[in-house]
Each structure stands twice: as C-alpha cells, then as structure tokens.
Design an enzyme around this catalytic site. Sequence first.
Site, PDB file in Angstrom:
ATOM      1  N   ASP A 105      30.070  37.544  22.659  1.00 20.80           N
ATOM      2  CA  ASP A 105      29.998  36.121  22.706  1.00 20.80           C
ATOM      3  C   ASP A 105      29.569  35.449  21.018  1.00 20.80           C
ATOM      4  O   ASP A 105      30.441  35.205  20.082  1.00 20.80           O
ATOM      5  CB  ASP A 105      28.975  35.532  23.607  1.00 20.80           C
ATOM      6  CG  ASP A 105      28.702  34.260  23.740  1.00 20.80           C
ATOM      7  OD1 ASP A 105      29.163  33.423  23.105  1.00 20.80           O
ATOM      8  OD2 ASP A 105      27.746  33.909  24.699  1.00 20.80           O
ATOM      9  N   THR A 109      24.584  40.862  19.705  1.00 17.82           N
ATOM     10  CA  THR A 109      24.218  42.241  20.430  1.00 17.82           C
ATOM     11  C   THR A 109      25.012  43.328  19.695  1.00 17.82           C
ATOM     12  O   THR A 109      24.267  44.518  19.193  1.00 17.82           O
ATOM     13  CB  THR A 109      24.824  42.372  21.779  1.00 17.82           C
ATOM     14  OG1 THR A 109      24.288  41.172  22.387  1.00 17.82           O
ATOM     15  CG2 THR A 109      24.386  43.494  22.440  1.00 17.82           C
ATOM     16  N   LYS A 133      34.753  35.584  22.843  1.00 16.52           N
ATOM     17  CA  LYS A 133      34.786  33.977  22.976  1.00 16.52           C
ATOM     18  C   LYS A 133      34.965  33.310  21.768  1.00 16.52           C
ATOM     19  O   LYS A 133      34.668  33.740  20.532  1.00 16.52           O
ATOM     20  CB  LYS A 133      33.372  33.537  23.455  1.00 16.52           C
ATOM     21  CG  LYS A 133      32.937  33.874  24.800  1.00 16.52           C
ATOM     22  CD  LYS A 133      31.830  33.386  25.658  1.00 16.52           C
ATOM     23  CE  LYS A 133      31.778  33.692  26.946  1.00 16.52           C
ATOM     24  NZ  LYS A 133      30.399  33.230  27.554  1.00 16.52           N
TER      25      LYS A 133
END
Length: 181
Positions: A105, A109, A133
């Site tokens: 996203d 992370t 995304k």
Amino acid sequence: MTDLHPDLVRILIDQEEIQKRVKELADQISQDFKDVKRLYIIGILKGAFIFLADLTRHISVPHVVDFMALSSYGRTTKSGAVRILMDLREPIEGQHILIVEDIVDTGHTLGYLLNILEGRNPASLHTCALVKKQRDIEAAPVDYLGFEIPDVWVVGYGLDYADLYRTLPYVAELKSEVYSD
Ligand code: 5GP
C-alpha cells in the site's frame, strides 16, 4: 461465472487472471534466477500464504521457503512502527533472497523489511507482490508485481479483513459498511 460474496462490491481480479499472472511471474523469476543454486523465498504471513503456495509450485529453480510475520501498528502510522512477530529460521548472509508479499500500500512495511534484511548481508535481495495500490507517493520497490489496483480495501486470495475472506479465490473490493460498523 463466479458467485460474488454478499460483503463485496465487485471482483477486481478474477481467479483465472490471477492464475495466469502467477504463472507468468514464476516463469520470469525462474528465468532471472536460472544461475542461482538456491533461491531463498520468504513469505510474509499471513496474507502471502496462498499466493506463495501457487507461485512457488511454478518456480523451476531450486528454492527453499521460509516465513516471517510482521505487524504494523496501523495504516496511518508513518515511522518505524513495524514489529517482527516471527523471524527466519536461518541466517541469510550470502543467500539470494526473494520476499513474497500479498499487498503493498504505502510501501512502509516492505521498506522496513528491506532495511532489516539488507543489514543481514544477503547476496541479493528482490521483492515480489501480488498487488500494489496506485499511489502518487514513491513506495518501496517491487521487482515482480502481479497487478496494480485502485486504493480501496481488498480481500481474497490471502488478503483479509479481521482475518476473514482469505480463502476467496479472487481479489475483490470489500463493502465499506462491513468495516465501518
Ligand atoms: P503498507 O505498509 O504498504 O502501507 O501496507 C502494509 C499492510 O497493510 C499490508 O501488508 C496489509 O497487511 C495491509 N493492507 C493495506 N491495504 C490493504 C488492503 O486493501 N487489504 C488488505 N487485506 N490489507 C491491506
């Protein structure tokens, strides 16, 4: 015709498209790592387990599979708040590493993970993600990407909401009322 689960808005990527793309990614990876004696594939739990299982069964170079589990303190958290819940079983110094993620996203992370693993001195470090995304900001680099998707909450093919929906065979948009009440 695939039946749509009642909590879903629409299917973004159907089963057939996923299987075709997974095979293409595996072929590309097998080609790129053809001279490597042992590819060390790291699946990120829990979300990547289904993608990883399908992908690795098409990879034709010798490989081992290991897992890490990470937890982030929330999607809006900006700095450093990622924890390792479960670590690798072996040191990875000198190994050729491929990280397999379900979704990227913001890339926070994956960026964190790349930093940690780079510090362990692997011979090479690459990333593969099923979906990413579409965003304006620069996310962490994904070397092998399945699909770009719009910025909506997606579930299925390993992806969850509150640990549910992971085993749906497609990737779909979740209705907002499911997670807002
Ligand atoms: P990032 O650090 O790239 O912003 O996002 C990291 C994590 O947020 C992903 O690994 C995943 O766990 C979760 N995530 C972000 N967007 C979605 C989504 O649309 N669906 C699901 N199931 N998880 C998501």
